[in-house]
Design a protein around this motif. Structure first.
Motif, short mmCIF file in Angstrom:
data_model
loop_
_atom_site.label_atom_id
_atom_site.label_comp_id
_atom_site.label_asym_id
_atom_site.label_seq_id
_atom_site.Cartn_x
_atom_site.Cartn_y
_atom_site.Cartn_z
N HIS A 289 8.34 4.78 19.53
CA HIS A 289 7.22 4.41 20.38
C HIS A 289 6.22 3.50 19.67
N SER A 290 6.17 3.57 18.35
CA SER A 290 5.32 2.66 17.58
C SER A 290 5.87 2.58 16.16
N ASP A 291 5.66 1.45 15.53
CA ASP A 291 6.15 1.23 14.17
C ASP A 291 4.97 1.35 13.21
N ALA B 147 0.32 -0.83 8.35
CA ALA B 147 0.22 -0.51 6.92
C ALA B 147 -1.10 -0.96 6.31
N ASP B 148 -1.62 -2.11 6.71
CA ASP B 148 -2.87 -2.59 6.12
C ASP B 148 -4.04 -1.69 6.51
N GLN B 149 -4.12 -1.31 7.78
CA GLN B 149 -5.20 -0.43 8.22
C GLN B 149 -5.09 0.94 7.57
N ILE B 150 -3.85 1.43 7.44
CA ILE B 150 -3.63 2.73 6.82
C ILE B 150 -4.05 2.69 5.34
N ALA B 151 -3.68 1.61 4.66
CA ALA B 151 -4.07 1.47 3.26
C ALA B 151 -5.58 1.46 3.10
N GLU B 152 -6.26 0.78 4.01
CA GLU B 152 -7.72 0.73 3.95
C GLU B 152 -8.34 2.11 4.12
N ARG B 153 -7.71 2.92 4.98
CA ARG B 153 -8.24 4.27 5.22
C ARG B 153 -7.99 5.21 4.05
N TYR B 154 -6.83 5.08 3.40
CA TYR B 154 -6.42 6.11 2.45
C TYR B 154 -6.38 5.69 0.98
N ILE B 155 -5.94 4.48 0.69
CA ILE B 155 -5.74 4.10 -0.72
C ILE B 155 -7.06 4.15 -1.48
N TYR C 88 17.39 6.33 17.79
CA TYR C 88 16.07 6.92 17.61
C TYR C 88 15.69 6.88 16.13
N PRO C 89 15.20 5.73 15.65
CA PRO C 89 14.82 5.65 14.23
C PRO C 89 13.56 6.47 13.93
N THR C 90 13.42 6.84 12.67
CA THR C 90 12.24 7.57 12.22
C THR C 90 11.83 7.01 10.86
N THR C 91 10.55 7.03 10.59
CA THR C 91 10.04 6.46 9.34
C THR C 91 9.55 7.57 8.42
N ILE C 92 10.13 7.62 7.21
CA ILE C 92 9.68 8.56 6.19
C ILE C 92 8.54 7.91 5.42
N VAL C 93 7.51 8.71 5.13
CA VAL C 93 6.33 8.22 4.44
C VAL C 93 6.13 9.02 3.16
N TRP C 94 5.96 8.29 2.04
CA TRP C 94 5.64 8.91 0.76
C TRP C 94 4.20 8.55 0.41
N VAL C 95 3.35 9.55 0.19
CA VAL C 95 1.98 9.33 -0.23
C VAL C 95 1.88 9.69 -1.71
N HIS C 96 1.63 8.70 -2.55
CA HIS C 96 1.60 8.89 -4.01
C HIS C 96 0.15 9.08 -4.49
N THR C 97 -0.02 9.87 -5.55
CA THR C 97 -1.34 10.11 -6.10
C THR C 97 -1.37 9.80 -7.60
N ASP C 98 -2.60 9.74 -8.12
CA ASP C 98 -2.76 9.42 -9.54
C ASP C 98 -2.46 10.61 -10.45
N GLU C 99 -2.13 11.74 -9.88
CA GLU C 99 -1.73 12.90 -10.68
C GLU C 99 -0.21 13.09 -10.67
#
Length: 337
Positions: A50-52, A57-65, A27-38
């Protein structure tokens, strides 16, 4: 405060030996680090079975970066990124994440122990281990052929105060079998009887409640489904899931009917989602039952001790955000992607 980068690392941490032996789960799990300019980084976690998330990553980057963290409605984000955002915001404001969610009702959030279907003797040994660690509830993936003998052996090993959360995922089948097993389990300390029988017809559940004093629970999500079960007199307790907004709404519906809840947002995660969920449910008055987040059934929770899991409960600190400091050596040790 703008988001500058999102980093992913997928890990596969072995389960404890007895659970590994009888579950066969990877049962793998993915850790996510969200970095900011501060210079503030927030932690999230994603179910990698159930999903990777890395495939998105590209769609997520478009939404958040490049976007300002404060422009997002944290409570309505998916749990992976709302965990990271509450972590970032808490660090920026110098307050623990729960203060940004609601008024805290408890500083300590109990977790249930858990095991897959196992022979009665093996289950009793795991219950004894759990009791010695301070857990007071053991959730069993029960089977009708062995549950009564299992409950008897657990009682012998752990005493009358240790509770069993009996969850056969409807394997008990029909109403007649559900009633019979509830009667046979009556002498033992059954915390709750979760999804014991099929639920196509909720009248089975209301009828089951009439024939047993064992509390009956359903694992359901969303306010409409919770309301339907309450109106059918089908439940004494609710196991639910979702994000901050969804869980708080679901809990409010249950609270109006004087029904306690517990949550299972992720189950087989590590310290990140477990700590975030603990912050969340510490603000929910009627989330009084041990939650089904299970970092303790793996050989490492990746927290390096920063998640204070003592006597079967996460002890929430006043550290800003989630208050976690990951053991990066352990992350790399179990990293698969």
């Amino acid at each position: 405060m703008k988001i500058t980068d999102i980093e992913y690392r997928t890990v596969s941490i072995p389960f404890l030996p007895a659970i590994e032996e009888h579950s066969g789960m990877v049962y793998p799990t993915t850790i996510v680090w969200v970095h900011t300019d501060e210079g503030i980084t927030g932690l999230g976690e994603s179910n990698a079975v159930h999903s990777d998330i890395t495939e998105q990553a590209d769609q997520i980057a478009e939404r958040y970066i490049g976007k300002n963290v404060w422009d997002f409605d944290f409570a309505d984000e998916g749990i992976t990124f709302q965990s990271a955002f509450y972590d970032i915001a808490g660090q920026a404001l110098g307050v623990p994440a729960h203060k940004l969610i609601g008024r805290q009702h408890r500083e300590s959030v109990e977790l249930a122990y858990w095991s897959p279907p196992m022979p009665p003797e093996a289950t009793a040994a795991e219950s004894e281990r759990a009791a010695n660690l301070g857990f007071r509830v053991h959730k069993l993936k029960a089977r009708k052929a062995t549950i009564v003998e299992t409950a008897r052996l657990v009682r012998e090993a752990c005493g009358p105060d240790f509770e069993l959360r009996v969850d056969p995922n409807t394997e008990f089948g029909d109403l007649e079998t559900g009633i019979r097993l509830a009667e046979e389990l009556q002498p033992y300390n059954i915390e709750v009887y979760e999804d014991p029988i099929r639920f196509e017809d909720l009248s089975w559940y209301s009828e089951l409640r009439k024939h047993t004093d064992v509390p009956v629970a359903r694992h359901v999500g969303g306010i409409q489904e919770i309301l339907r079960n309450i109106q059918a007199d089908a439940v004494d307790a609710i196991n639910t899931q979702g994000n901050v907004s969804g869980i708080r709404k679901s809990a409010a519906v249950a609270e109006a009917a004087d029904i306690p809840i517990w949550v299972q947002c992720f189950a087989f995660g590590c310290c990140v989602v477990s700590t975030f969920v603990a912050h969340l449910v510490s603000t929910i008055p009627n989330c009084t039952m041990p939650i089904d987040e299970l970092p303790h059934i793996r050989v490492d929770d990746l927290s390096g001790g920063s998640m204070n899991l003592t006597n079967g409960a996460i002890q929430l600190s006043d550290e800003p955000g989630l208050g976690l400091h990951l053991d990066m050596d352990a992350v790399e040790r179990y990293r698969i992607k």
